[in-house]
Scaffold this motif. Sequence first.
Motif, short mmCIF file in Angstrom:
data_model
loop_
_atom_site.label_atom_id
_atom_site.label_comp_id
_atom_site.label_asym_id
_atom_site.label_seq_id
_atom_site.Cartn_x
_atom_site.Cartn_y
_atom_site.Cartn_z
N SER A 1 21.09 25.17 -34.58
CA SER A 1 21.99 25.17 -35.94
C SER A 1 21.57 24.14 -36.85
O SER A 1 20.57 23.01 -36.38
CB SER A 1 23.39 25.36 -35.55
OG SER A 1 23.95 24.04 -35.36
N LYS B 1 22.93 29.83 -44.72
CA LYS B 1 23.71 29.79 -45.92
C LYS B 1 22.84 30.56 -46.98
O LYS B 1 22.80 31.67 -46.79
CB LYS B 1 23.50 28.01 -46.24
CG LYS B 1 23.91 27.27 -44.96
CD LYS B 1 25.59 26.97 -45.08
CE LYS B 1 25.83 26.09 -43.97
NZ LYS B 1 27.43 25.47 -44.10
N THR C 1 23.84 23.13 -47.59
CA THR C 1 24.30 23.98 -48.61
C THR C 1 23.58 23.78 -49.88
O THR C 1 24.23 23.95 -50.85
CB THR C 1 25.88 23.65 -48.63
OG1 THR C 1 26.07 22.43 -48.13
CG2 THR C 1 26.37 25.07 -47.62
N ASP D 1 20.36 15.87 -46.04
CA ASP D 1 21.02 17.18 -45.63
C ASP D 1 21.22 18.14 -46.75
O ASP D 1 22.27 18.07 -47.49
CB ASP D 1 22.39 16.81 -44.88
CG ASP D 1 23.04 17.94 -44.60
OD1 ASP D 1 22.61 19.38 -44.70
OD2 ASP D 1 24.14 17.80 -43.89
N PHE E 1 30.47 15.81 -43.02
CA PHE E 1 29.06 16.10 -42.64
C PHE E 1 28.43 14.59 -42.78
O PHE E 1 27.41 14.53 -41.88
CB PHE E 1 28.37 17.10 -43.31
CG PHE E 1 28.90 18.75 -42.88
CD1 PHE E 1 28.85 18.86 -41.52
CD2 PHE E 1 29.66 19.38 -43.57
CE1 PHE E 1 29.39 20.21 -41.01
CE2 PHE E 1 30.37 20.45 -43.19
CZ PHE E 1 30.04 20.87 -41.86
N GLN F 1 24.25 13.91 -47.71
CA GLN F 1 24.17 15.47 -48.11
C GLN F 1 23.92 15.67 -49.68
O GLN F 1 24.46 14.90 -50.40
CB GLN F 1 25.60 15.94 -47.73
CG GLN F 1 25.94 16.18 -46.43
CD GLN F 1 25.88 15.05 -45.39
OE1 GLN F 1 26.44 13.79 -45.59
NE2 GLN F 1 25.35 15.34 -44.23
N ARG G 1 29.19 13.17 -39.50
CA ARG G 1 28.19 13.65 -38.25
C ARG G 1 26.66 12.90 -38.48
O ARG G 1 26.34 12.58 -37.50
CB ARG G 1 27.99 15.21 -38.66
CG ARG G 1 27.23 15.84 -37.58
CD ARG G 1 27.20 17.26 -37.52
NE ARG G 1 28.53 17.92 -37.43
CZ ARG G 1 28.71 18.78 -37.35
NH1 ARG G 1 27.88 19.84 -37.10
NH2 ARG G 1 30.11 19.30 -37.26
C1 LIG Z 1 26.24 20.08 -45.32
C2 LIG Z 1 26.19 20.58 -43.99
N1 LIG Z 1 25.61 19.79 -42.93
C3 LIG Z 1 25.51 20.05 -41.86
C4 LIG Z 1 26.33 21.17 -41.38
C5 LIG Z 1 26.20 21.70 -39.90
O1 LIG Z 1 25.43 22.66 -39.37
P1 LIG Z 1 25.86 23.61 -38.38
O2 LIG Z 1 27.06 24.04 -38.27
O3 LIG Z 1 24.69 24.63 -38.65
O4 LIG Z 1 24.97 22.86 -37.21
C6 LIG Z 1 26.79 22.07 -42.17
C7 LIG Z 1 27.51 23.36 -41.69
O5 LIG Z 1 28.20 23.97 -42.08
C8 LIG Z 1 26.85 21.83 -43.60
O6 LIG Z 1 27.24 22.70 -44.59
#
Ligand SMILES: Cc1ncc(COP(=O)(O)O)c(C=O)c1O
Length: 384
Positions: free
Chosen positions: A65, A195, A172, A169, A92, A139, A95
Amino acid sequence: MPELFIKDYLFTPGPTPVPERVAQAMAAPVILHRGPAFAAILAEIARELRALFATSGTPLVLSGSGTAGMEAAVTSFLAPGDEAIVARAGKFGARFAALCESRGVVARAVEAPFGEAISPAAVGEALARYPAARAVLFQATETSTGVSHPTREIAEEVRRRGDALVIVDGITAVGVYPLPMDEWGLDVVISASQKALMLPPGLALVAASTRAWQRADEVQGGYYLSLRRERAAQEKHQTAFTPAISLLYGLREALRMLGEEGLPKAYARHARLAAAARAGLSALGFSLFAKGPPAPAVTAAAPPAGVDAGALLARLREAYGVTLNGGQDELKGRIIRLGHVGYAGPFDVTTALAALELGLADLSGEAPRGRGVGAALAALRAPG
Ligand SMILES: Cc1ncc(COP(=O)(O)O)c(C=O)c1O
């Protein structure tokens, strides 16, 4: 409404609905990934992805993913002990910081309140404070808040200040609005299948600049998620490991669909749907959550006073078969998130709004009678 057959609708910002054409393509028999037929598929995918990422390099396809793409970038372009500036204005961003920490990279946060965009000036200040930072990670769109960070301006600021890598990132963002990586000087752009690419979850995409590849040669990081290893294979239209063959059939078909629509039209469609969603939600008494530039992929909004977001979403799901997202982590229960990304058209937005109208009437007794749908239709018809 009287008891009726319930059809399921998915209006989340990932996963997103898969078009029939893509689903059919994925049903084709599995072939050997080391033969010429598969190499031809990968060659076509690489060509189309170059156009999508607007890069002369070869974007790589990974099985996993979106987070696999983020981890591959952190592992391949950063070494333990490195410092990095990480934007934190939503789930995110957090993350990315956690991934850096798991790699032994010291993550220095540049923050904005949830709902606001990271400012390029704040990134500049962070770079002045931590001049040894090897990368800036953020992001393009923070899906958890529905805000787009100013990617181009942040990249310009990083470039002005030195040679830190710009790692974006774009999960989206790619395919939703322009993110031309070569032109804007983005070193790494990450995306995922579920997406704008209209596929089920399971593929991550990563494109990188020459500067980033030089860094990867120094770092030599990762095994399964080593982008160097994957690049060596994919430049020969192979993959390092057994790929998600059926998803790649689907990716080829989805890229053909995007090519037929044309990227400028796909970008305009997303912008138009987002404007309609904002107009409809506002007309229903929701407060739009984004204080920074609202995302074209997803609209986050707080329900009218007295309406619980979780209860509203549950009512939509259970009574009408309509699935939207709620808030994540600290935004749980406070907002709803309406996705309009990927295989989405005008009647997806109006259907979601119609269900919200019914749900609001059920929960609050107040019947908005077409106000949201009407405002969305007016926005869809407006010139521009
Ligand atoms: C901006 C963004 N980064 C990272 C992710 C994480 O991706 P995944 O859930 O496919 O591992 C998402 C998922 O919704 C996301 O929208």
